[in-house]
Write an enzyme that holds these catalytic residues in place. Structure first.
Site, PDB file in Angstrom:
ATOM      1  N   TRP B 315       0.921  -1.249  -0.215  1.00 36.90           N
ATOM      2  CA  TRP B 315       0.102  -0.326  -0.637  1.00 36.90           C
ATOM      3  C   TRP B 315       0.858   1.378   0.120  1.00 36.90           C
ATOM      4  CZ3 TRP B 315      -0.690   3.956   2.721  1.00 36.90           C
ATOM      5  CH2 TRP B 315      -2.190   4.643   3.139  1.00 36.90           C
ATOM      6  N   HIS B 316       2.158   1.042   0.473  1.00 42.67           N
ATOM      7  CA  HIS B 316       2.633   2.469   1.077  1.00 42.67           C
ATOM      8  C   HIS B 316       3.342   2.799  -0.112  1.00 42.67           C
ATOM      9  CE1 HIS B 316       2.183   1.907   5.726  1.00 42.67           C
ATOM     10  NE2 HIS B 316       2.939   2.855   5.120  1.00 42.67           N
ATOM     11  N   GLY B 317       3.993   1.821  -1.436  1.00 40.23           N
ATOM     12  CA  GLY B 317       5.044   2.278  -2.916  1.00 40.23           C
ATOM     13  C   GLY B 317       4.830   0.791  -3.336  1.00 40.23           C
ATOM     14  N   PHE B 460       2.084   8.144  -0.949  1.00 40.21           N
ATOM     15  CA  PHE B 460       1.681   6.894  -1.036  1.00 40.21           C
ATOM     16  C   PHE B 460       0.040   7.064  -1.073  1.00 40.21           C
ATOM     17  CE2 PHE B 460       4.429   7.148   2.106  1.00 40.21           C
ATOM     18  CZ  PHE B 460       5.771   6.868   1.830  1.00 40.21           C
TER      19      PHE B 460
END
Lengths: 158, 460
Positions: B315-317, B460
């Site tokens: 999800w963060h990247g 993000f």
């Protein structure tokens, strides 16, 4: 009847989304090139390498941009303080970051116009033709007699 | 537009607030919606269409899922989730997927780099939580499109969260009284967040940036660097959350807190109850529990934890270092749950805190370095093999120039200062306001000097 109306609305939304994504894909994108690839290509242009290659300290000095806030940069600037010739290509991590970097590049152009506005007719002519743009995650500032050629070389690459 | 910009603070915000407060009743919804569109369109006008599409799609599908015959609910739910996830993947993971395929197969698959729409991960998750809550009949669908748009596009938490759930602000969307007192509390939150960002995080970023870009570092220098990043990411992200919560209060909303002093945690489990709380609870409620949570066999429980944490990382990247970071935490949580729990309970609090901070700092190495090579090199420097020595002149330079900032950060990431400030606010409000004003003035001075400072989590 209720079912078909709902199906039509859903199909319309999916079609709209598809068309929008195709449009975005074809309009606002750029190839994902490394800064090394960009540098090796741009450094083939003699009018670029005639200028002095600049480092992250100069990036912060002239644009107030930390190199760590970019994915990479390519920066050449004329050694003469009376010259406005320079080329800066920045690669941002996201569109949001690119738009902030673009603001920084536009501020630099504004600052150059303030510096040379009172007396530098030739410089002002070049600044008025400067290319300060963004595409995908790239932002560039190009100013000089050959800025048009630099612009074409870079945009054809991405 | 970012909160920590002169234009936002001195142009957009005052004009927006003035209009918002002058317009009575439900007219404020229109002001907030238009204000949010302007805020969003400032950086990327083309993606306003995507954000509006997402709002319209989820608004319609919320009603559809609620109203449709029993046999169509599941297919409508799957359709809605697939479209939302597809949009997120198209912009965020398209290039990552092709690069991974290229890496595995050896093919050179070129692809254009699509720019990431601001806040797409946040508003997609926000809209998904609405859809899933409607499906569970936890909430009724919103039938007023304007009200749903206010929820879905609200600018305070658009770019970097917190991930506000519809259920939490449903009543406030219908009625949210504003007052001078609430505005004051909101302004205080905003100033506190601004100071965290521009006074602390941005200066820590300079230290970490210099250290991480250096090709050779001593052991202690690498530790100073990762300590700076540890503090930077907390003050950057919690600063943004404080500003979002503050803006929410100024508009009459009460958003849940997103951080609760995570660096005082005594275990990693506790750390994740205190760090990015809105994301943690999202994954818990919509992924972990539906997968069975801990009410399944041990192998499935382990699978659930690892799946959730790999997804949290992703999800963060769109990069493998984030997946590694997520899995690292998944493994640590499993270790705490099945192996270390008794040992940690018996250990003194100081040992537990030291263990947690050590594990968290190692985690930030995975997070901050974008390739496996860079991660290995940084860890190698921290633990010796790749270091240029134990300490050198650069170590003492960074220590000397950063020590005041580090001490301020260590004090500020504990509840001590905030507790003192709350007491001062009750005892001597004028002095408390003067402190806020001074913090604001110093923050503005920093902002004028540093013209460009994006939020880490906005990417993000």
């Amino acid at each position: 009847m209720q079912f078909s109306k709902s199906l039509i609305i859903k199909a319309a939304m999916v079609i709209f989304l598809g068309l929008y994504l195709v449009w975005i894909y074809n309009s606002d994108n750029a190839k994902d090139l490394s800064m090394d690839q960009i540098a090796s290509s741009m450094e083939n242009i003699a009018t670029v390498t005639e200028m002095q290659k600049r480092d992250k300290g100069d990036l912060q000095r002239y644009y107030s941009i930390m190199d760590t806030d970019t994915e990479g940069f390519f920066f050449y600037k004329d050694v003469s303080p009376m010259s406005v010739n320079e080329i800066l290509i920045l690669k941002a991590g996201s569109k949001d970051e690119a738009s902030s970097l673009l603001e920084a590049a536009e501020s630099h152009l504004e600052s150059q116009e303030n510096v040379f506005g009172a007396y530098g007719t030739d410089q002002m002519a070049l600044l008025s033709e400067a290319s300060v743009e963004s595409r995908g995650n790239y932002v560039w500032y190009m100013c000089g007699p050959d800025a048009g050629a630099w612009h074409d070389a870079f945009t054809s690459m991405i | 537009m970012v909160f920590s910009s002169i234009f936002f603070i001195f142009c957009f915000l005052p004009v927006f607030m003035l209009v918002y407060y002058l317009v009575p009743g439900r007219g404020r919804d229109i002001v907030l919606f238009i204000g949010s569109l302007i805020f969003y369109a400032w950086g990327e006008p083309v993606y306003v269409i995507l954000m509006l599409f997402s709002a319209l799609f989820n608004y319609y599908m919320g009603m559809e899922i609620y109203d449709c015959p029993e046999e169509s609910i599941k297919i409508n739910l799957i359709f809605t989730v697939v479209v939302n996830v597809f949009i997120l993947c198209f912009f965020k993971y398209f290039g990552f997927l092709l690069d991974t395929v290229s890496g595995i197969t050896g093919l050179s698959i070129g692809h254009p780099e699509l720019s990431l729409p601001i806040g797409i991960s946040f508003y997609t998750f926000k809209n998904l939580s609405y859809i899933l809550d409607v499906h569970r009949e936890k909430i009724e669908p919103q039938r007023n499109f304007l009200t749903f748009c206010v929820y879905s596009t609200m600018f305070p938490h658009m770019a970097a969260g917190p991930i506000v759930r519809y259920a939490d602000i449903e009543k406030q969307l219908a009625r949210r009284p504003v007052s001078i007192a609430k505005f004051g509390v909101g302004a205080e939150y905003f100033i506190k967040g601004l100071a965290k960002k521009v006074i602390l995080a941005d200066n820590l970023a300079v230290i970490f940036g210099a250290i991480s870009s250096s090709s050779h570092n001593a052991v202690l220098t690498a530790w100073i660097g990762i300590f700076a990043y540890t503090m930077e990411i907390y003050f950057d992200f919690s600063g943004y959350s404080d500003m979002a919560i503050g803006l929410g209060k100024m508009l009459g909303f009460d958003f849940q807190k997103n951080f609760d002093y995570p660096y005082i945690s005594e275990t990693i489990t506790e750390f994740w109850r205190r760090w990015h709380m809105s994301l943690g609870s999202w994954f818990r409620d919509y992924i972990y529990i539906p997968l069975g949570g801990n009410r399944v066999s041990m192998p499935k429980h382990i699978r659930n934890i690892l799946v959730v944490w790999a997804l949290t990382g992703l999800w963060h990247g769109a990069s493998w270092n984030f997946v590694l970071w997520g899995v690292y935490y998944g493994l640590l949580l499993l270790l705490e749950k099945f192996v270390l729990s008794d040992l940690l309970q018996k250990a003194p609090a100081a040992v537990r805190k030291a263990y947690t901070m050590f594990a968290v700092m190692i985690g930030w190495v995975f997070f901050s370095q974008t390739s496996f090579g860079a991660i290995a090199k940084y860890l190698g420097t921290m633990f010796g093999p790749a270091a240029s020595g134990f300490a050198d002149s650069a170590t003492f330079y960074y220590f000397r120039t950063g020590i005041v900032l580090f001490v301020i950060c260590v004090i500020s990431c504990r509840p001590f200062l905030q507790d003192r400030f709350r007491r001062l606010m009750k005892r001597n409000m004028s002095l408390a306001i003067a402190i806020d004003a001074a913090l604001f003035a110093v923050s503005i001075a920093y902002m004028v000097y540093n013209s460009y400072s994006p939020f880490l989590y906005a990417k993000f």
